[in-house]
Scaffold this active site. Sequence first.
Site, short mmCIF file in Angstrom:
data_model
loop_
_atom_site.label_atom_id
_atom_site.label_comp_id
_atom_site.label_asym_id
_atom_site.label_seq_id
_atom_site.Cartn_x
_atom_site.Cartn_y
_atom_site.Cartn_z
N GLY A 152 -17.02 -0.88 19.07
CA GLY A 152 -16.14 -1.78 19.63
C GLY A 152 -15.01 -0.93 20.45
CG ASN A 181 -7.62 -0.18 4.02
OD1 ASN A 181 -8.46 -1.01 3.74
ND2 ASN A 181 -6.15 -0.27 4.24
CE LYS A 200 -12.66 -9.69 4.95
NZ LYS A 200 -13.11 -9.85 3.55
CG PHE A 203 -8.36 -4.51 -2.17
CD1 PHE A 203 -8.65 -3.15 -1.77
CD2 PHE A 203 -8.07 -4.58 -3.45
CE1 PHE A 203 -8.42 -1.98 -2.48
CE2 PHE A 203 -7.86 -3.37 -4.18
CZ PHE A 203 -8.04 -2.07 -3.54
N GLY A 212 -7.67 -1.45 14.89
CA GLY A 212 -6.38 -1.78 14.94
C GLY A 212 -5.93 -2.17 13.69
CB THR A 262 -0.80 0.03 1.35
OG1 THR A 262 -1.70 -1.09 1.23
CG2 THR A 262 -1.76 1.29 1.26
CB CYS A 306 -4.52 -2.13 6.88
SG CYS A 306 -3.37 -3.42 6.13
N1 LIG Z 1 -1.31 -7.07 6.32
C1 LIG Z 1 -2.53 -6.91 5.65
O1 LIG Z 1 -3.56 -7.55 5.81
C2 LIG Z 1 -2.41 -6.27 4.49
C3 LIG Z 1 -3.43 -6.14 3.36
C4 LIG Z 1 -3.32 -5.21 2.08
C5 LIG Z 1 -2.27 -4.57 1.99
N2 LIG Z 1 -1.04 -4.64 2.88
C6 LIG Z 1 0.06 -3.87 2.39
O2 LIG Z 1 0.91 -4.72 1.93
C7 LIG Z 1 2.17 -4.22 2.63
C8 LIG Z 1 2.93 -5.52 3.43
O3 LIG Z 1 2.17 -5.74 4.45
P1 LIG Z 1 2.42 -7.23 5.50
O4 LIG Z 1 1.38 -7.00 6.29
O5 LIG Z 1 2.71 -8.21 4.55
O6 LIG Z 1 3.87 -6.63 6.01
P2 LIG Z 1 4.97 -7.50 6.97
O7 LIG Z 1 5.60 -6.62 7.83
O8 LIG Z 1 4.07 -8.63 7.36
O9 LIG Z 1 5.79 -8.16 5.68
C9 LIG Z 1 6.92 -7.21 5.11
C10 LIG Z 1 7.80 -8.16 4.72
O10 LIG Z 1 8.79 -7.48 3.85
C11 LIG Z 1 10.14 -7.69 4.15
N3 LIG Z 1 11.17 -6.72 3.61
C12 LIG Z 1 11.42 -5.46 4.11
N4 LIG Z 1 12.36 -5.08 3.23
C13 LIG Z 1 12.55 -5.97 2.24
C14 LIG Z 1 13.45 -5.98 1.18
N5 LIG Z 1 14.01 -4.84 0.82
N6 LIG Z 1 13.37 -7.02 0.40
C15 LIG Z 1 12.74 -8.23 0.77
N7 LIG Z 1 11.86 -8.20 1.92
C16 LIG Z 1 11.84 -6.95 2.65
C17 LIG Z 1 10.17 -7.90 5.71
O11 LIG Z 1 11.37 -8.36 6.27
C18 LIG Z 1 8.64 -8.55 6.27
O12 LIG Z 1 8.96 -9.70 6.09
C19 LIG Z 1 1.93 -2.85 3.40
O13 LIG Z 1 2.12 -2.03 2.37
C20 LIG Z 1 0.58 -3.20 3.56
O14 LIG Z 1 0.04 -1.95 4.04
C21 LIG Z 1 -1.16 -5.38 4.05
#
Ligand SMILES: NC(=O)c1ccc[n+]([C@@H]2O[C@H](COP(=O)([O-])OP(=O)(O)OC[C@H]3O[C@@H](n4cnc5c(N)ncnc54)[C@H](O)[C@@H]3O)[C@@H](O)[C@H]2O)c1
Length: 455
Positions: A263, A218, A157, A155, A267, A121, A270
Amino acid sequence: MNITIIGTGYVGLVTGACLADLGNHVFCLDVDQAKIELLQQGGIPIYEPGLQEIIERNVDAGRLTFSTDIAASVAHASVQFIAVGTPPDEDGSADLQYVLAAARNIGRYMTDDKVVVDKSTVPVGTADKVAAAINEELATRAATPTFSVVSNPEFLKEGAAVEDFTRPDRIVLGVSSDEKGQSALATLRQLYAPFNRNHERTRVMDVKSAEFTKYAANAMLATRISFMNELANLAEKVGADIELVRQGIGSDPRIGYSFLYAGTGYGGSCFPKDVQALARTAREHGQTLRVLEAVEAVNIDQKHVLVNKVFAKYGHNLVGKTFAVWGLAFKPNTNDMRDAPSRVIISALLRAGARIHAHDPVAEEEARRVLALDLADAPALLQNLQFANKPMQAVQGADALIIATEWKAYRSPNWTALKAAMKTPVIFDGRNLYEPHAMQESGMDYVAIGRGTHA
Ligand SMILES: NC(=O)c1ccc[n+]([C@@H]2O[C@H](COP(=O)([O-])OP(=O)(O)OC[C@H]3O[C@@H](n4cnc5c(N)ncnc54)[C@H](O)[C@@H]3O)[C@@H](O)[C@H]2O)c1
């Protein structure tokens, strides 16, 4: 197709595993050596229903590999997904250092043409920054391969990530209108074709609109939550029941039932950061997103609502009191503790002198880690925090039970056993799991959110 996923977190791991399951050869890269070693040994760093089986199946089939080898990851595929974290910077803007580091790595090692897909994102305009970072690296070695940057926001969850990824409501693809952009679009249409068999889910747009779409989604969902939380607090004052109000308005198809639960505030990884980042983007462009700034302010206060109810009942000195806490993760079916309301609640009660007996079906380990960080200035308080293996163990001898996450396991407890186990039958329900009338009849002192007629 060969696919590289850069960043093997919640999004990267689910994306990689699900794309491998469709027959693609997926290379998952991460800079976190411990995470990659765990995955290579058959472990899994996150809790996500259904994910483990998919990973095992595809590792066994030789379609899914995990590595820290950057050069190999770039060489593996012409489609490079960037799925690294974009945490908030100190000023609330999205910290792009990981995205840009990933982009530079692609530029440093690429020897053939690439499609670079931003799945993280990222604020509007990031694709241009990603392209600039790759170009800088290509220029340093006078390399000639070309690339196109596509925005493909995710997107899914947490807690239903596999289901969401494999049955998406929509697949947003933001591409440039030039030849490289259109060729990248054709490649991604092919990759996502299996998801579109039943009907076309792809929404093709320009890159900036795609980047914006994720934040808008979001922000809308967070707005619904803060809206209901604010009304819940008023409902208590006027003697209305927010649950009945929710059903009353949700029946209107223009409103719908989803995301209208009062609630303890939203948290997770995102909503908090994306709301902040969008507000920040607006400020950078001389605009204040007044609705969204209120959404955030309401949410910050809402995380304290349950704590204030506890203080209202027992005073601010909780020495000698024991609280059971059911649910630690920011929502059910995940072990993610990022910005979880339980952290605010537990820290506040420990600081007021209380003892906490906490239970969560999967988030205990992560909770231990993050609560140690939250209480880094007062580590001795952690001695008053214990974890129980079973919900009923947590309530043993407790002065009150606090419900912070609506795991299914907490929905229908054995009330007789619960009352017998507790010192006093008091429940502070931050998720409105139970019926106030039934609670009253069973002799429980029941305090919920926005249920003024009964609370
Ligand atoms: N978690 C969710 O539900 C969700 C849903 C939709 C979008 N997103 C978006 O997706 C993105 C990732 O979220 P996430 O929750 O998976 O994050 P996360 O923190 O679980 O995972 C990110 C990973 O990237 C790795 N990383 C960092 N720099 C790196 C690099 N240069 N090369 C290789 N790996 C590297 C980290 O070590 C980590 O394991 C964010 O932008 C988030 O906003 C998350």
